[in-house]
Design an enzyme around this catalytic site. Structure first.
Site, PDB file in Angstrom:
ATOM      1  CG  HIS A  13     -52.616  45.068 -85.397  1.00 26.76           C
ATOM      2  ND1 HIS A  13     -52.965  44.134 -86.237  1.00 26.76           N
ATOM      3  CD2 HIS A  13     -51.393  45.301 -85.443  1.00 26.76           C
ATOM      4  CE1 HIS A  13     -51.878  43.516 -86.483  1.00 26.76           C
ATOM      5  NE2 HIS A  13     -50.829  44.264 -85.902  1.00 26.76           N
ATOM      6  CG  ASP A  68     -61.881  17.227 -68.666  1.00 25.76           C
ATOM      7  OD1 ASP A  68     -61.225  18.272 -69.162  1.00 25.76           O
ATOM      8  OD2 ASP A  68     -63.254  17.120 -69.124  1.00 25.76           O
ATOM      9  CD1 TRP A  79     -48.881  47.601 -77.926  1.00 23.52           C
ATOM     10  CD2 TRP A  79     -49.307  46.016 -76.273  1.00 23.52           C
ATOM     11  NE1 TRP A  79     -47.842  46.786 -77.461  1.00 23.52           N
ATOM     12  CE2 TRP A  79     -48.081  45.977 -76.650  1.00 23.52           C
ATOM     13  CE3 TRP A  79     -50.153  45.151 -75.580  1.00 23.52           C
ATOM     14  CZ2 TRP A  79     -47.291  45.044 -75.929  1.00 23.52           C
ATOM     15  CZ3 TRP A  79     -49.043  44.264 -74.752  1.00 23.52           C
ATOM     16  CH2 TRP A  79     -47.847  44.136 -74.903  1.00 23.52           C
ATOM     17  CB  SER A 116     -60.391  34.868 -68.833  1.00 24.13           C
ATOM     18  OG  SER A 116     -59.988  33.985 -69.723  1.00 24.13           O
ATOM     19  CB  SER A 117     -55.322  34.839 -68.699  1.00 28.69           C
ATOM     20  OG  SER A 117     -55.588  35.129 -70.140  1.00 28.69           O
ATOM     21  CG  HIS A 128     -39.578  41.003 -71.128  1.00 31.93           C
ATOM     22  ND1 HIS A 128     -39.129  41.422 -72.509  1.00 31.93           N
ATOM     23  CD2 HIS A 128     -39.029  39.722 -70.997  1.00 31.93           C
ATOM     24  CE1 HIS A 128     -38.237  40.477 -72.960  1.00 31.93           C
ATOM     25  NE2 HIS A 128     -38.370  39.682 -72.230  1.00 31.93           N
ATOM     26  CD  GLU A 174     -49.037  38.690 -72.592  1.00 34.59           C
ATOM     27  OE1 GLU A 174     -49.105  38.245 -71.613  1.00 34.59           O
ATOM     28  OE2 GLU A 174     -49.618  38.463 -73.515  1.00 34.59           O
ATOM     29  CE1 TYR A 185     -38.408  35.461 -73.664  1.00 32.23           C
ATOM     30  CE2 TYR A 185     -38.655  36.709 -71.808  1.00 32.23           C
ATOM     31  CZ  TYR A 185     -37.900  36.442 -72.656  1.00 32.23           C
ATOM     32  OH  TYR A 185     -36.961  37.051 -73.168  1.00 32.23           O
ATOM     33  CB  SER A 212     -39.979  21.342 -78.661  1.00 32.30           C
ATOM     34  OG  SER A 212     -39.361  22.571 -78.464  1.00 32.30           O
ATOM     35  CG  HIS A 227     -35.754  45.224 -72.248  1.00 28.65           C
ATOM     36  ND1 HIS A 227     -35.322  43.951 -72.183  1.00 28.65           N
ATOM     37  CD2 HIS A 227     -36.796  44.967 -72.472  1.00 28.65           C
ATOM     38  CE1 HIS A 227     -36.355  42.992 -72.371  1.00 28.65           C
ATOM     39  NE2 HIS A 227     -37.497  43.715 -72.730  1.00 28.65           N
ATOM     40  CG  HIS A 228     -40.097  46.944 -72.783  1.00 26.45           C
ATOM     41  ND1 HIS A 228     -40.574  46.792 -73.957  1.00 26.45           N
ATOM     42  CD2 HIS A 228     -39.875  45.850 -72.306  1.00 26.45           C
ATOM     43  CE1 HIS A 228     -40.565  45.413 -74.131  1.00 26.45           C
ATOM     44  NE2 HIS A 228     -40.258  44.971 -73.040  1.00 26.45           N
ATOM     45  CB  THR A 247     -33.371  32.740 -76.150  1.00 26.93           C
ATOM     46  OG1 THR A 247     -33.942  33.401 -75.024  1.00 26.93           O
ATOM     47  CG2 THR A 247     -34.431  32.608 -77.535  1.00 26.93           C
ATOM     48  CE  LYS A 279     -36.857  26.957 -74.306  1.00 21.11           C
ATOM     49  NZ  LYS A 279     -38.186  26.514 -74.460  1.00 21.11           N
ATOM     50  NE  ARG A 325     -44.195  51.007 -81.978  1.00 22.85           N
ATOM     51  CZ  ARG A 325     -44.342  50.225 -81.063  1.00 22.85           C
ATOM     52  NH1 ARG A 325     -43.251  50.151 -79.877  1.00 22.85           N
ATOM     53  NH2 ARG A 325     -45.016  49.229 -81.077  1.00 22.85           N
TER      54      ARG A 325
HETATM   55 CU   LIG Z   1     -39.151  43.106 -73.171  1.00 20.18          CU
END
Ligand SMILES: [Cu+2]
Lengths: 205, 617
Positions: B78, B107, B142, B172-173, B256, B258, B260, B271, B305-306, B331, B334, B453
């Protein structure tokens, strides 16, 4: 190769916003990404070089004289790359071909040294799975070697296809060589860092 | 050679052909955007179904709908599906469709590379999901912490599908990101300076740079995981001096940024939408842009922080706690800019606006619970509980998905020429907004009550029964909402109201051309004098930056003389070869050379293919 670009009229805006060619900007951005790739591999090596619970340790296997020689070979190839591009830009077909081939041969020689070095290490009991020094060493230098190999294939492709036309690679297509050169110099610079960090500093203690 | 020349001559017409082959060989950024979008929505439904099964299993105590083993596969897949196969490619869909339109280009810089990115994404996604058929999907979560991923604790191939699938998706990315960086920096219409770019394009540029710098770090981690599992190279084996924590550092150093990568596209979309439906320019354009840049830089300095519970020592914990609190500042900037954009505007609450307002309000909640984890003592209580699950879903569902939904409703008319149904849209919004809060809101509470979890069941009398039941009801509401969304899309495609070029009275260049746009986008490359060129052209009396008095309108070219790049089948061949190579590694690393050979052949075919004016030199 040369015919189609002259028959298709360019209608779109030719100038780019930054003035840099698209492909050159792509290469620069890609190399920036590669910095993080090699940076992560080098960080792993620094974390692990003295962390092995069993030998061999770096000081036991590293052969500075041999690697200094291969480093010299690789750095020389950067010089021949510069000469190749300069020759093609001034339209000197023969010199262009010679220097491209010379660069490829020097790169292949470097790879030969690396194969020899890897075989020596395995004979001395350091395999990739032996300890964390071996794991991080072979991964880092192996990926660098793979980059050199890609560069050699690229150079050989340029060399072979320069014979498709009697004009070789015309000055108007020198960007093809310049891009390869950017990549090649980058791979050389990465090696200078690896040689310093992995070989010189690690063999000191 | 003569036939190739003929093909180039006809290239202007070629990309508008229809049929399966035209989609397989397309290099048109709009069509590739559609491919990305449709695939991502299908994967979103797949990931949603996995979540739905999880919620049904957890709806009651001591349930045995799903075994613990399958449950682990479901929560792992998931997350992987939603992150890598739904939200990221939906972002890519918007980037593809919108960037050239917003910057006044015909293009992207490398149309075939763009097609390669899509096919690598599709094949990588198939590779990852094929694990369900070949012996079981990845089940180590994950973020796949070592030692759980060792051959001892994850025997079989499941983690190899994880590693190799993500490696393909990473390539790819990266290819897509490089392409967008060059496109945005190099192909802007005359006059469009960086500080005149639409905010969405700005966010796309920032996300692309984040990908350029974050993906190689993940690649190194995945390579090490692969070498550890295949060749016993002891990177993560503590008994050989390896370090399981190395994986955590590498993964979150990617992971992290990721976050963003997942949220900034939605921020860009919102925006664009808030000003359009407030009839005001975005408040503090410069602040929004620089806040985005600041977030990107600081995003690389907060990863640990993880890892507050792994024993980093007080200095590291204090530093990462401080940097994490600090990143809340840009953040917050914004959020205030969006609110001030609404302030005093004449608000028009159409569906895209509803979803955007939903985004802002839910993202605030997710942001606030996020700042709570920045405090190490609090985080130690929350680690691995449902509180974290609540937080991340407020950010990624309430944030990213709501924002992307807003974008779908907003640009659907530009893409298809038809409006999406407003009535169904409003119902869809409220079902999602309510369903989302009913599903994820109670997770805060049940998390604080201590529910971990990733447990496949819990016992009677734990006190978690009611909350879990409520969450599962929320999942049903969300499912109904998504069905309404699907119905709305199909109905609108068939019989939606015809949109016209500019149905929302919008502000940026993409609305100045027809809906759907012609293959070549712009017959006259626009000249830009301000941040909102199309709005200022419609309302010159309100324009802040006016064109000079002697400005000449750009001359439209005859469409027949505009040459677009040729379609090409080499991208799908290269992508197929590379993905086959990755898949064969699982069978036998030596067999992988077959895939490598196909890739090489594809690369040479690619290089010597005349590509049309955009790509050859
Ligand atoms: Cu993080």
């Amino acid at each position: 190769m040369a015919t189609h670009s002259t028959t298709a009229p360019h209608t779109g805006p030719l100038a780019t916003t930054t003035g840099l060619d698209h492909r050159k900007l792509l290469m620069w951005t890609f190399l920036a990404s590669e910095c993080l790739f090699f940076g992560s591999l080098i960080a792993t090596f620094l974390l692990f070089k003295d962390a092995s619970v069993s030998g061999p340790i770096p000081q036991e296997v590293l052969n500075i004289p041999v690697t200094s020689t291969s480093t010299f070979v690789l750095l020389t190839s950067s010089l021949s790359m510069v000469l190749a591009l300069a020759a093609i830009q001034r339209g000197d077909i023969v010199s262009g071909r010679v220097w491209i081939l010379a660069t490829a041969v020097l790169g292949a020689t470097f790879l030969g040294f690396q194969v020899f070095e890897f075989k020596e290490f395995i004979d001395e009991g350091l395999k990739p799975s032996t300890n964390v020094f071996g794991a991080s060493f072979f991964t880092l230098t192996g990926f660098h070697g793979a980059h050199v190999a890609v560069g050699v294939i690229w150079l050989m492709s340029l060399f072979i296809f320069s014979f498709k036309s009697k004009d070789g690679i015309p000055a108007s297509k020198s960007l093809d060589v310049e891009l390869c050169g950017l990549y090649w110099h980058f791979v050389d610079i990465v090696w200078v860092v690896i040689f310093t960090v992995v070989y010189l500093i690690s063999s000191l203690e | 050679m003569a036939s190739a020349v003929g093909a180039i001559g006809a290239a202007g017409a070629a990309p508008s052909e229809s049929g399966v082959w035209s989609w397989i060989t397309t290099v048109d950024h709009k069509r590739i955007g559609v491919l990305y979008g449709v695939s991502a929505i299908l994967f979103f439904l797949l990931g949603g179904s996995e979540a739905f099964l999880i919620r049904m299993q957890l709806a009651s105590a001591d349930a045995d709908l799903i075994s613990s083993g399958v449950f682990s596969q479901l929560f792992t897949m998931h997350a992987l599906t939603m992150v890598f196969l739904a939200i990221m490619p939906l972002g890519a869909a918007f980037f593809n469709f919108l960037i050239p339109l917003q910057i006044g280009a015909r293009d992207v810089a490398f149309p075939r590379l763009n097609a390669l990115s899509y096919w690598l994404f599709l094949f990588g996604a198939i590779l990852l999901n094929s694990s369900f058929v070949f012996g079981g999907a990845p089940d180590a979560g994950w973020f796949a912490y070592a030692n759980l991923t060792s051959t001892t604790y994850s025997p079989g191939d499941s983690m190899d599908f994880f590693t190799l699938g993500l490696l393909v998706l990473g390539v790819s990315s990266l290819a897509a990101a490089l392409n967008f960086v060059v496109t945005i920096l190099n192909m802007r219409a005359p006059g469009m300076t960086l500080m005149r770019m639409p905010v969405f394009t700005w966010m796309a540029l920032i996300v692309s740079f984040l990908l350029v710098f974050a993906l190689p770090i993940l690649t190194v981690g995945l390579v090490e995981l692969l070498l550890w599992r295949f060749f016993d190279m002891p990177f993560f084996s503590a008994e050989f001096g390896g370090d399981p924590l190395l994986w955590q550092h590498v993964f979150w150093l990617f992971g992290h940024p990721e976050v963003y990568i997942l949220i900034l596209p939605a921020m860009g979309i919102v925006s664009e939408i808030l000003p359009t439906f407030s009839k005001k320019p975005l408040f503090g354009y410069t602040a929004v842009v620089f806040a985005g840049v600041a977030i990107a830089f600081m995003g690389f300095a907060v990863w640990a922080h993880h890892m507050f519970t792994v024993g980093l020592g007080p200095v590291a914990i204090a530093a990462f706690s401080a940097s994490t609190m600090l990143i809340a500042v840009p953040t917050g900037i914004k959020i205030f800019n969006w609110i001030f954009t609404l302030w005093g505007g004449s608000l028009d609450l159409r569906t895209p606006m509803l979803f955007s307002l939903g985004f802002v309000s839910l993202f605030i909640i997710g942001g606030l619970s996020g700042v709570m984890h920045a405090s190490p003592p609090l985080d130690r209580q929350q680690q691995d509980t449902y509180f974290i699950v609540a937080h991340l879903h407020y950010v990624l569902f309430g944030g990213s998905i709501m924002g992307l939904m807003a974008g779908i409703y907003f640009w659907f008319p530009k893409l298809t020429g038809r409006m999406m149904g407003e009535g169904l849209g409003v119902i869809h919004f409220w079902l999602m907004f309510i369903g989302m809060n009913v599903t994820f809101g109670p997770m805060h509470l049940v998390g604080i009550m201590g529910m971990p979890r990733r447990i496949y069941t819990y016992s009677e009398g734990s006190g978690w029964e009611f909350m879990n039941q409520l969450e599962s009801v929320g999942a049903i509401i969300l499912a109904i909402g998504l069905i309404i969304f699907a119905v709305n899309i199909f109905r609108s495609l068939r019989s939606g109201e015809v949109a016209g070029d500019d149905p929302w009275d919008a502000r940026t260049l993409e609305w100045s051309i027809s809906s759907p746009p012609p293959v070549y986008n712009f017959d006259a490359i626009p000249v830009v004098y301000s941040k909102e060129p199309f709005w200022d052209q419609k309302h010159p009396e309100l324009a802040h930056d006016k064109p000079p008095a002697d400005a000449v309108a750009p001359v439209a070219e005859d469409p027949a003389s505009i040459h677009m790049p040729n379609p090409s089948y080499w991208p799908i061949i290269v992508a197929f070869g590379a993905s086959l190579m990755a898949g064969l590694v699982i069978v036998n690393p030596y067999l992988a050379f077959i895939g490598g050979a196909i890739t090489m052949m594809g690369v040479y075919g690619w290089i010597f293919e005349p590509a049309g004016p955009e790509e050859h030199h």
